[in-house]
Design a protein around this motif. Structure first.
Motif, PDB file in Angstrom:
ATOM      1  N   VAL A  33       0.844  -1.200   0.000  1.00 34.47           N
ATOM      2  CA  VAL A  33       0.000   0.000   0.000  1.00 34.47           C
ATOM      3  C   VAL A  33       0.873   1.241   0.000  1.00 34.47           C
ATOM      4  CG1 VAL A  33      -1.747   1.303   1.245  1.00 34.47           C
ATOM      5  CG2 VAL A  33      -1.876  -1.186   1.183  1.00 34.47           C
ATOM      6  N   PHE A  34       0.563   2.188  -0.923  1.00 34.89           N
ATOM      7  CA  PHE A  34       1.324   3.429  -1.044  1.00 34.89           C
ATOM      8  C   PHE A  34       0.416   4.492  -1.653  1.00 34.89           C
ATOM      9  CE2 PHE A  34       4.234   6.079  -3.744  1.00 34.89           C
ATOM     10  CZ  PHE A  34       4.870   6.735  -2.712  1.00 34.89           C
ATOM     11  N   ASN A  35       0.251   5.608  -0.959  1.00 41.98           N
ATOM     12  CA  ASN A  35      -0.574   6.726  -1.448  1.00 41.98           C
ATOM     13  C   ASN A  35      -1.984   6.266  -1.852  1.00 41.98           C
ATOM     14  OD1 ASN A  35       1.446   8.566  -0.994  1.00 41.98           O
ATOM     15  ND2 ASN A  35       2.096   8.696  -3.135  1.00 41.98           N
ATOM     16  N   ASN A  36      -2.639   5.500  -0.967  1.00 45.12           N
ATOM     17  CA  ASN A  36      -4.016   5.039  -1.165  1.00 45.12           C
ATOM     18  C   ASN A  36      -4.181   4.149  -2.392  1.00 45.12           C
ATOM     19  OD1 ASN A  36      -5.220   6.305   1.125  1.00 45.12           O
ATOM     20  ND2 ASN A  36      -5.144   8.254   0.024  1.00 45.12           N
ATOM     21  N   LYS A  37      -3.108   3.507  -2.803  1.00 45.54           N
ATOM     22  CA  LYS A  37      -3.168   2.527  -3.873  1.00 45.54           C
ATOM     23  C   LYS A  37      -2.362   1.297  -3.461  1.00 45.54           C
ATOM     24  CE  LYS A  37      -3.825   5.584  -7.869  1.00 45.54           C
ATOM     25  NZ  LYS A  37      -3.304   5.956  -9.216  1.00 45.54           N
ATOM     26  N   VAL A  38      -2.615   0.194  -4.163  1.00 43.05           N
ATOM     27  CA  VAL A  38      -1.821  -1.013  -3.968  1.00 43.05           C
ATOM     28  C   VAL A  38      -0.905  -1.170  -5.173  1.00 43.05           C
ATOM     29  CG1 VAL A  38      -1.860  -3.527  -3.808  1.00 43.05           C
ATOM     30  CG2 VAL A  38      -3.503  -2.184  -2.521  1.00 43.05           C
ATOM     31  N   TYR A  39       0.390  -1.307  -4.921  1.00 37.68           N
ATOM     32  CA  TYR A  39       1.377  -1.540  -5.974  1.00 37.68           C
ATOM     33  C   TYR A  39       1.793  -3.003  -5.923  1.00 37.68           C
ATOM     34  CZ  TYR A  39       1.711   3.466  -6.788  1.00 37.68           C
ATOM     35  OH  TYR A  39       1.411   4.771  -7.117  1.00 37.68           O
ATOM     36  N   PHE A  40       1.978  -3.605  -7.104  1.00 32.69           N
ATOM     37  CA  PHE A  40       2.307  -5.025  -7.166  1.00 32.69           C
ATOM     38  C   PHE A  40       3.073  -5.323  -8.460  1.00 32.69           C
ATOM     39  CE2 PHE A  40      -1.830  -4.350  -9.045  1.00 32.69           C
ATOM     40  CZ  PHE A  40      -1.856  -5.150 -10.178  1.00 32.69           C
ATOM     41  N   TYR A  41       3.643  -6.546  -8.522  1.00 32.26           N
ATOM     42  CA  TYR A  41       4.371  -6.977  -9.716  1.00 32.26           C
ATOM     43  C   TYR A  41       3.481  -7.908 -10.529  1.00 32.26           C
ATOM     44  CZ  TYR A  41       7.772  -6.790  -5.794  1.00 32.26           C
ATOM     45  OH  TYR A  41       8.454  -6.501  -4.647  1.00 32.26           O
ATOM     46  N   ALA A  42       3.560  -7.776 -11.847  1.00 33.97           N
ATOM     47  CA  ALA A  42       2.789  -8.646 -12.725  1.00 33.97           C
ATOM     48  C   ALA A  42       3.349  -8.561 -14.135  1.00 33.97           C
ATOM     49  CB  ALA A  42       1.317  -8.249 -12.720  1.00 33.97           C
ATOM     50  N   GLN A  43       2.812  -9.394 -15.015  1.00 33.97           N
ATOM     51  CA  GLN A  43       3.154  -9.355 -16.429  1.00 33.97           C
ATOM     52  C   GLN A  43       1.886  -9.484 -17.257  1.00 33.97           C
ATOM     53  OE1 GLN A  43       5.990 -12.626 -16.632  1.00 33.97           O
ATOM     54  NE2 GLN A  43       7.582 -11.196 -17.234  1.00 33.97           N
ATOM     55  N   GLN A  44       1.806  -8.705 -18.333  1.00 39.27           N
ATOM     56  CA  GLN A  44       0.729  -8.883 -19.288  1.00 39.27           C
ATOM     57  C   GLN A  44       1.124  -9.941 -20.315  1.00 39.27           C
ATOM     58  OE1 GLN A  44       0.114  -4.778 -20.663  1.00 39.27           O
ATOM     59  NE2 GLN A  44      -1.972  -4.930 -19.892  1.00 39.27           N
ATOM     60  N   THR A  45       0.137 -10.518 -20.952  1.00 36.16           N
ATOM     61  CA  THR A  45       0.407 -11.511 -21.982  1.00 36.16           C
ATOM     62  C   THR A  45       1.275 -10.899 -23.083  1.00 36.16           C
ATOM     63  OG1 THR A  45      -1.702 -12.582 -21.532  1.00 36.16           O
ATOM     64  CG2 THR A  45      -0.651 -13.083 -23.640  1.00 36.16           C
ATOM     65  N   GLY A  46       2.338 -11.593 -23.439  1.00 38.35           N
ATOM     66  CA  GLY A  46       3.223 -11.123 -24.495  1.00 38.35           C
ATOM     67  C   GLY A  46       4.434 -10.368 -24.005  1.00 38.35           C
ATOM     68  N   SER A  47       4.446  -9.939 -22.732  1.00 37.16           N
ATOM     69  CA  SER A  47       5.605  -9.222 -22.223  1.00 37.16           C
ATOM     70  C   SER A  47       6.676 -10.217 -21.796  1.00 37.16           C
ATOM     71  CB  SER A  47       5.226  -8.333 -21.032  1.00 37.16           C
ATOM     72  OG  SER A  47       4.879  -9.122 -19.923  1.00 37.16           O
ATOM     73  N   ASN A  48       7.927  -9.789 -21.834  1.00 35.37           N
ATOM     74  CA  ASN A  48       9.026 -10.696 -21.497  1.00 35.37           C
ATOM     75  C   ASN A  48       9.910 -10.138 -20.396  1.00 35.37           C
ATOM     76  OD1 ASN A  48      10.104  -8.609 -22.905  1.00 35.37           O
ATOM     77  ND2 ASN A  48      11.214  -9.844 -24.411  1.00 35.37           N
ATOM     78  N   GLY A  49       9.356  -9.268 -19.602  1.00 32.25           N
ATOM     79  CA  GLY A  49      10.106  -8.691 -18.498  1.00 32.25           C
ATOM     80  C   GLY A  49       9.254  -8.640 -17.256  1.00 32.25           C
ATOM     81  N   THR A  50       9.577  -7.736 -16.366  1.00 35.67           N
ATOM     82  CA  THR A  50       8.794  -7.562 -15.149  1.00 35.67           C
ATOM     83  C   THR A  50       8.182  -6.177 -15.148  1.00 35.67           C
ATOM     84  OG1 THR A  50       8.866  -7.699 -12.745  1.00 35.67           O
ATOM     85  CG2 THR A  50      10.759  -6.694 -13.813  1.00 35.67           C
ATOM     86  N   GLU A  51       7.019  -6.020 -14.508  1.00 39.18           N
ATOM     87  CA  GLU A  51       6.271  -4.765 -14.562  1.00 39.18           C
ATOM     88  C   GLU A  51       5.759  -4.380 -13.176  1.00 39.18           C
ATOM     89  OE1 GLU A  51       4.469  -5.766 -19.022  1.00 39.18           O
ATOM     90  OE2 GLU A  51       3.192  -5.872 -17.240  1.00 39.18           O
ATOM     91  N   LEU A  52       5.744  -3.095 -12.904  1.00 35.46           N
ATOM     92  CA  LEU A  52       5.174  -2.556 -11.668  1.00 35.46           C
ATOM     93  C   LEU A  52       3.808  -1.968 -11.989  1.00 35.46           C
ATOM     94  CD1 LEU A  52       5.509  -1.806  -8.657  1.00 35.46           C
ATOM     95  CD2 LEU A  52       6.525   0.362  -9.414  1.00 35.46           C
ATOM     96  N   TRP A  53       2.785  -2.411 -11.262  1.00 37.33           N
ATOM     97  CA  TRP A  53       1.399  -1.970 -11.477  1.00 37.33           C
ATOM     98  C   TRP A  53       0.849  -1.321 -10.209  1.00 37.33           C
ATOM     99  CZ3 TRP A  53      -1.952  -2.914 -15.782  1.00 37.33           C
ATOM    100  CH2 TRP A  53      -1.329  -3.555 -16.872  1.00 37.33           C
TER     101      TRP A  53
END
Length: 465
Positions: free
Chosen positions: A210-230
């Motif tokens: 939890v940060f600034n009234n949001k939840v931040y997490f790691y994920a990947q969308q279909t087709g991506s080949n790296g890591t992403e912060l959402w």
């Protein structure tokens, strides 16, 4: 109840349920420790819960606020030397919710009152998380909320959960429960609210923070080949990708430090305000990109990283107390091949244990300020923000026994001295009955025929006088 004819009263009996203060154990070394699942103490706002075994009581639930004389067994739930097994636990404020096995039962306590049984209706409880002002739990593909009402201990929130993904660290955000159902992120407002799927990933979700009234997490969308912060506010419309790292190692160790997000991608350290433009590369923490057993701790406004290498552990320190990040050049601690645990101190430093010796180290993030405090073995480090002390298991005064037969110690962070805890048994209940006789028949109860009987609980003798 009122009586018209007080002369009809023949006898009066006063029954009192009292509790006798538990006596200190003769030696703290009788405490044989292990933490709550997953083998770590459960830390609340001002107190910490853990399980420990003693010859007299067996394995039971304990509580401490970090003070030397404020550690006690919460209750002797199972009399005798067998004790309990806790399979899951969660802390909401200072209130502990925990699940015992054989049989499966859900309990709650504030550490000072005897644990209250919530329910024993379920054969298995798979997960337990804080939610709103109580807790939520998962059983047989459904999520339930604990309800503080007599006769209604729990209510179903949602059913038909296919895969409860505990790695996401389900989070209570503005009274919404966010949880991962396999690769799908879902949100629910609780009982009676329809759960909504707000995001679908091609990988398992993790790192929820939890940060600034949001939840931040790691994920990947279909087709991506790296890591992403959402990030998400609990709605599909406001679930957005913050930044992507193509062809990179996984994003790890996401923490909030003094109003900033800090995280690692491989061995590269980043600081972010939650936006693409506000995400900055800070430096390299040392070690290999593929290291999976790093230790990270946040001490005040400082982010520490310990990375094991063949030459020794590499320590990196990021100071966010000022406007510009202060990043110390990482250095090697010779002879420390693996770091078992690391815990923060409220003064801005850290302590850690090496492996396999498990000696206790102190560090302020500099080579000169990194040294051994005491020889081990030590483990299960637990920090108490309210008192500025650190609880741990360690050897007794006469041996270097393994942690399974050790003493509980407190580290005073001001003097960096270790003091064994004084532990006490829980208050022992007993029943007291006072019988008074109305001999004159005039409605006045006298003390002429007074008898006092004390009934012992769990086989402990209480004298009658």
């Amino acid at each position: 109840e009122a009586y018209d004819d007080v002369n009809a009263i023949a006898n009066v009996e006063l029954s009192l349920d009292a509790r006798v203060t538990g006596q200190p154990f003769s030696s703290p070394s009788t405490v044989l420790g292990s933490g709550l699942p997953p083998a770590k103490p459960a830390v609340g706002d001002t107190r910490t819960y853990f399980t420990a075994s003693t010859p007299e009581f067996g394995r039971e639930l304990w509580m401490t606020n970090g003070a030397i004389d404020q550690t006690r067994m919460v209750a002797d739930l199972i009399p005798g030397s067998d004790g309990i097994t806790i399979s899951s636990s969660a802390v909401n404020g200072d209130r502990l919710f925990f699940v015992t096995s054989n049989p499966t039962q859900l309990w709650t306590t504030n550490g000072f009152s005897s644990p209250q049984l919530i329910t024993g209706d379920f054969q298995i409880i798979e997960a337990l998380v804080p939610f709103q002002n109580t807790a939520a739990f998962v059983s047989n593909g459904s999520i339930y909320r604990v309800v503080d009402a007599v006769g209604f201990p729990y209510q179903m929130i949602v059913g038909n959960i296919q895969v409860w993904q505990t790695g996401f660290n389900s989070i209570n955000l503005n009274n919404l429960l966010l949880f991962a159902n396999g690769n799908q992120l879902m949100a629910t407002g609780g009982v009676g609210a329809t759960p909504l799927a707000i995001f679908t990933s091609s990988s398992l979700l993790s790192g929820a923070t939890v940060f600034n009234n949001k939840v931040y997490f790691y994920a990947q969308q279909t087709g991506s080949n790296g890591t992403e912060l959402w990030s998400t506010d609990g709605t599909a419309m406001e679930t957005q990708r913050v930044i992507a790292f193509p062809n990179s190692f996984p994003l790890q160790h996401l923490r909030v430090v003094n109003g900033k997000l800090v995280f690692l991608v491989g061995n590269t350290l980043y600081v972010s305000n939650g936006t693409v433009a506000g995400t900055t590369l800070v430096g390299n923490v040392g070690g290999s990109d593929a290291i999976t057993n790093r230790q990270v701790a946040v001490a005040g406004s400082t982010y520490y990283v310990l990375s094991p290498t063949n030459a020794g552990a590499v320590l990196a320190k990021l100071d966010l107390s000022n406007t510009l990040p202060g990043f110390n050049v990482p250095f090697i601690i010779p002879g420390v091949s693996t770091v078992s645990e690391m815990a923060p101190l409220y003064t801005g430093e850290v302590v850690f244990t090496d492996s396999p010796a498990n000696a206790l180290w102190f560090s302020d993030g500099t080579e000169r300020g990194t040294y051994v405090i005491a020889t081990g073995p030590f483990d299960q480090l637990s920090h108490f923000p309210a008192t500025g002390r650190l609880l741990m298991r360690g050897p007794d005064n006469s041996s270097s026994a393994a942690p399974s037969s050790t003493t509980l110690w407190v580290l005073d962070t001001g003097s960096l001295t270790l003091v064994p805890l004084t532990v006490s048994a829980p208050p022992r209940p007993f029943g007291l009955t006072v019988a008074l006789t109305n001999e004159e028949g005039d409605g006045v109860v006298t003390w002429r025929d007074l008898s006092i009987a004390a009934t012992a609980i769990a086989g402990r003798n209480v004298a009658t006088s």
